[in-house]
Design a protein around this motif. Structure first.
Motif, PDB file in Angstrom:
ATOM      1  N   TYR A 228       0.724  -1.117  -0.009  1.00 52.74           N
ATOM      2  CA  TYR A 228      -0.035   0.115   0.110  1.00 52.74           C
ATOM      3  C   TYR A 228       0.958   1.300  -0.127  1.00 52.74           C
ATOM      4  O   TYR A 228       1.460   1.492   1.139  1.00 52.74           O
ATOM      5  CB  TYR A 228      -0.951   0.085   1.184  1.00 52.74           C
ATOM      6  N   PHE A 229       0.945   1.808  -1.057  1.00 50.34           N
ATOM      7  CA  PHE A 229       1.466   3.456  -1.191  1.00 50.34           C
ATOM      8  C   PHE A 229       0.377   4.381  -1.317  1.00 50.34           C
ATOM      9  O   PHE A 229       0.840   5.025  -2.240  1.00 50.34           O
ATOM     10  CB  PHE A 229       2.579   3.191  -2.435  1.00 50.34           C
ATOM     11  N   ASP A 230      -0.528   4.487  -0.598  1.00 49.77           N
ATOM     12  CA  ASP A 230      -1.723   5.414  -1.116  1.00 49.77           C
ATOM     13  C   ASP A 230      -2.046   6.184   0.268  1.00 49.77           C
ATOM     14  O   ASP A 230      -3.255   6.245   0.552  1.00 49.77           O
ATOM     15  CB  ASP A 230      -2.835   4.885  -1.910  1.00 49.77           C
ATOM     16  N   TYR A 231      -1.311   6.147   1.156  1.00 51.71           N
ATOM     17  CA  TYR A 231      -1.482   6.722   2.714  1.00 51.71           C
ATOM     18  C   TYR A 231      -2.165   8.208   2.558  1.00 51.71           C
ATOM     19  O   TYR A 231      -2.924   8.300   3.515  1.00 51.71           O
ATOM     20  CB  TYR A 231      -0.251   6.740   3.399  1.00 51.71           C
ATOM     21  N   ALA A 232      -1.741   8.870   1.564  1.00 48.47           N
ATOM     22  CA  ALA A 232      -2.411  10.283   1.401  1.00 48.47           C
ATOM     23  C   ALA A 232      -3.995  10.103   1.179  1.00 48.47           C
ATOM     24  O   ALA A 232      -4.754  11.002   1.423  1.00 48.47           O
ATOM     25  CB  ALA A 232      -1.872  10.915   0.476  1.00 48.47           C
ATOM     26  N   ALA A 233      -4.565   9.011   0.658  1.00 48.39           N
ATOM     27  CA  ALA A 233      -5.860   8.780   0.396  1.00 48.39           C
ATOM     28  C   ALA A 233      -6.443   8.390   1.389  1.00 48.39           C
ATOM     29  O   ALA A 233      -7.450   8.895   1.969  1.00 48.39           O
ATOM     30  CB  ALA A 233      -6.207   7.560  -0.870  1.00 48.39           C
TER      31      ALA A 233
ATOM     32  N   ARG B   2       1.499   9.683  -7.638  1.00 47.97           N
ATOM     33  CA  ARG B   2       1.746   9.943  -6.550  1.00 47.97           C
ATOM     34  C   ARG B   2       1.687   8.835  -5.550  1.00 47.97           C
ATOM     35  O   ARG B   2       1.175   7.590  -5.531  1.00 47.97           O
ATOM     36  CB  ARG B   2       0.189  10.739  -5.757  1.00 47.97           C
ATOM     37  N   ILE B   3       3.052   8.692  -4.921  1.00 44.38           N
ATOM     38  CA  ILE B   3       3.248   7.591  -4.063  1.00 44.38           C
ATOM     39  C   ILE B   3       3.374   8.256  -2.789  1.00 44.38           C
ATOM     40  O   ILE B   3       4.062   9.117  -2.469  1.00 44.38           O
ATOM     41  CB  ILE B   3       4.830   6.943  -4.357  1.00 44.38           C
ATOM     42  N   SER B   4       2.310   7.611  -1.942  1.00 46.64           N
ATOM     43  CA  SER B   4       2.314   8.281  -0.465  1.00 46.64           C
ATOM     44  C   SER B   4       2.619   6.971   0.542  1.00 46.64           C
ATOM     45  O   SER B   4       2.123   6.000   0.447  1.00 46.64           O
ATOM     46  CB  SER B   4       1.323   8.957  -0.254  1.00 46.64           C
ATOM     47  N   LEU B   5       3.713   7.511   1.424  1.00 44.29           N
ATOM     48  CA  LEU B   5       4.079   6.362   2.459  1.00 44.29           C
ATOM     49  C   LEU B   5       3.313   6.588   3.792  1.00 44.29           C
ATOM     50  O   LEU B   5       2.936   7.798   4.128  1.00 44.29           O
ATOM     51  CB  LEU B   5       5.436   6.297   2.728  1.00 44.29           C
TER      52      LEU B   5
ATOM     53  N   LYS C  65      12.225   7.728   9.350  1.00 46.43           N
ATOM     54  CA  LYS C  65      12.319   6.356   8.640  1.00 46.43           C
ATOM     55  C   LYS C  65      11.525   6.627   7.536  1.00 46.43           C
ATOM     56  O   LYS C  65      11.915   6.517   6.409  1.00 46.43           O
ATOM     57  CB  LYS C  65      11.665   5.213   9.503  1.00 46.43           C
ATOM     58  N   THR C  66      10.153   7.340   7.610  1.00 46.00           N
ATOM     59  CA  THR C  66       9.364   7.642   6.349  1.00 46.00           C
ATOM     60  C   THR C  66      10.062   8.615   5.534  1.00 46.00           C
ATOM     61  O   THR C  66      10.307   8.239   4.171  1.00 46.00           O
ATOM     62  CB  THR C  66       8.066   8.098   6.848  1.00 46.00           C
ATOM     63  N   ARG C  67      10.831   9.413   6.041  1.00 48.12           N
ATOM     64  CA  ARG C  67      11.399  10.552   5.306  1.00 48.12           C
ATOM     65  C   ARG C  67      12.591   9.817   4.565  1.00 48.12           C
ATOM     66  O   ARG C  67      12.830  10.267   3.270  1.00 48.12           O
ATOM     67  CB  ARG C  67      11.979  11.812   6.338  1.00 48.12           C
TER      68      ARG C  67
END
Lengths: 123, 383
Positions: free
Chosen positions: B7-12, B351-354, B263-265
């Motif tokens: 899952y790379f859609d944490y902004a959703a 858009r890839i959001s972690l 870590k995310t950064r």
């Protein structure tokens, strides 16, 4: 649980008719004014019969799948028959398309029409 | 690594934290009382509601009575904007060209005069632009803390300070609203430090359940209710509360301070570095420095975003795109266009959001799968 049918996905992931055709005698370039997709249809016509057809498409999965369908359907038809291909027949090959993607099939039809026009002009 | 769901859609939306589910689930079951009821069933729910309110207030450095719960952040934005503008139709509002629709649309409907500030190429608005756009009748400034598509961070604190100074000269004070939905995960949100009068946040973007948002309304601000029929949430959000979602939001926000974004950064930087280096014709959209630690928005020339997204989904990888082909309206992302991108560039955006649960292994899997897909689609497009 997916947006597209398996048939659409198969076409999108493994299209059989993509690529530039160097010896095409009809080329149709179209752009979708709504979403910005771009498509080029290449055909090789011999004695009014479409012997080969291929496409290059910059667009969504549905645009690529419908591009592949239109080429497959055009091959073996004469130009008049090819011009009669409908959206409905194309979508049938994919089982169905999301409503918002139906315009992709009209783009493919338009692309083929332009390629045939181009061939007629060159004759 | 075999094919799995990544899952790379944490902004959703974010997955709901297990601990949050556990603590909030009783409110779907035996603790079902209506918090407006005076009996013990109701009081139990009221207690949970109050507790969640305290958690949000603590997080924002606000008073409990300054927090109202809403069913979503979109609704909170509507209550904030339409509530401020309700009694005055001839006023002026400042916002940005990259604001969320939940801000832009209510502003449009309100019929007031709106200035949309540019965000420039970097996707960041300038404090001096806000200052220069102020008019005598400016009633509201609404600027999002961090952009959901391109992840850029706005200078909210500086704008807040400038408005505070400006307000010293004014009888009718300018109200400052920020939609902080994407920012609360990573940035300090003490309302007094930010200098905001109104702040919106959402439960499901911070590992809480869907169905609850919150709006901070600074005391003594003139905000009028826009809904009627009951008295819940001081009349701003009448209707029986979704206690499960609200309690979940409260538990989720309590866990935020423990979150370490380093870590995310680092993983974000790894993705950006590898993609820009390994994929020719790729570029990052929006400022690299003034950016959420979890957001990557890249354009790949010669491919279209929806097809990229669908091909990645086939590999179990979930991302998002600003392409026209992926929107119901068939219009490309206005946020990307506002940055000066050509239609074709927005067309090829991803858009890839972690988030909290993103692992290095998942990042490596994405970086293994993505470049060959781009190559394949470029062969099909011939570009």
């Amino acid at each position: 649980m997916s947006y597209y049918t398996q048939k659409t996905m198969d076409r999108f992931l493994n299209p059989k008719h993509f690529g530039e055709m160097k010896d095409a005698n009809g080329i149709g370039k179209v752009g979708n004014p709504r979403c910005g997709d771009q498509m080029t249809v290449y055909i090789k016509v011999e004695g009014e019969k479409i012997k080969e057809a291929s496409f290059q498409t910059l667009g969504c999965a549905a645009a690529i799948a419908t591009s592949d369908v239109i080429c497959e359907m055009a091959i073996g038809k004469n130009t008049k028959e090819a011009l009669a291909i409908t959206e409905k027949e194309m979508i049938k090959k994919l089982e169905e398309l999301p409503a918002v993607k139906v315009h992709c099939s009209s783009l493919a039809i338009e692309g083929l029409k332009k390629a045939i026009d181009d061939y007629q002009k060159r004759k | 690594m075999s094919k799995e769901k990544v899952y790379f859609d944490y902004a959703a939306t974010t997955p709901t934290e297990r601990d949050v589910i556990e603590k909030a689930t009783p409110f779907l079951g035996e603790r079902f009382g209506n918090p407006s009821s005076l009996h013990s069933f109701g009081q139990e729910s009221l207690f949970a509601l109050d507790k969640a309110r305290k958690s949000v207030a603590d997080f924002l450095g606000a008073m409990e009575r300054e927090i109202i719960f809403t069913p979503s952040a979109t609704q909170a934005n509507n209550i904030a904007i339409l509530g401020v503008l309700k009694e005055c139709k001839s006023s002026h509002v400042i916002t940005t060209s990259i604001e969320h629709k939940a801000v832009l649309e209510p502003l449009k409907k309100s019929g007031v005069n709106v200035t949309h500030l540019p965000a420039y190429k970097e996707g960041v608005v300038r404090v001096e632009d806000v200052r220069e756009s102020l008019k005598d009748n400016t009633q509201l400034v609404s600027i999002g803390y961090a952009n959901s598509e391109i992840g850029t961070i706005q200078p909210i604190q500086e704008i807040g300070e400038m408005i505070r100074e400006e307000n010293k000269k004014r009888r009718e004070k300018i109200i400052f609203h920020t939609d902080a939905v994407q920012a609360v995960n990573y940035f300090p949100c003490k309302v007094n430090d930010l200098g905001v009068d109104l702040l919106t946040l959402s439960g499901h973007k911070i590992y809480g359940p869907k169905g609850a948002g919150a709006l901070y309304i600074k005391e003594k601000n003139k905000v009028f209710p826009i809904f009627y029929g009951a008295t819940q949430e001081r009349g701003f959000c009448p209707g029986t509360e979704n206690i499960f979602a609200i309690a979940g939001l409260g538990f989720a926000i309590e866990m935020l301070s423990k979150n370490n974004s380093e870590k995310t950064r680092r993983l974000r930087d790894k993705i950006i570095d590898v993609l820009l280096e390994e994929v020719p014709g790729s570029k990052l959209n929006g400022s690299r420095e003034k950016r959420l630690p979890n957001n990557i928005n890249v354009t790949f020339k010669g491919v279209e975003g929806e097809s990229l997204m669908i091909a990645l989904d086939r590999e179990g990888i979930a991302v998002s795109t600003g392409s026209a082909c992926a929107s119901g309206s068939l219009a490309p992302s206005y946020v990307l266009l506002a940055l000066g991108l050509a239609h074709e560039e927005a067309h090829g955006s991803l858009r890839i959001s972690l988030g909290r649960f993103t692992t290095e292994k998942e990042v490596d899997y994405l970086l293994e799968k993505l470049p060959p897909i781009i190559n394949r689609l470029r062969k099909i497009s011939g570009k």
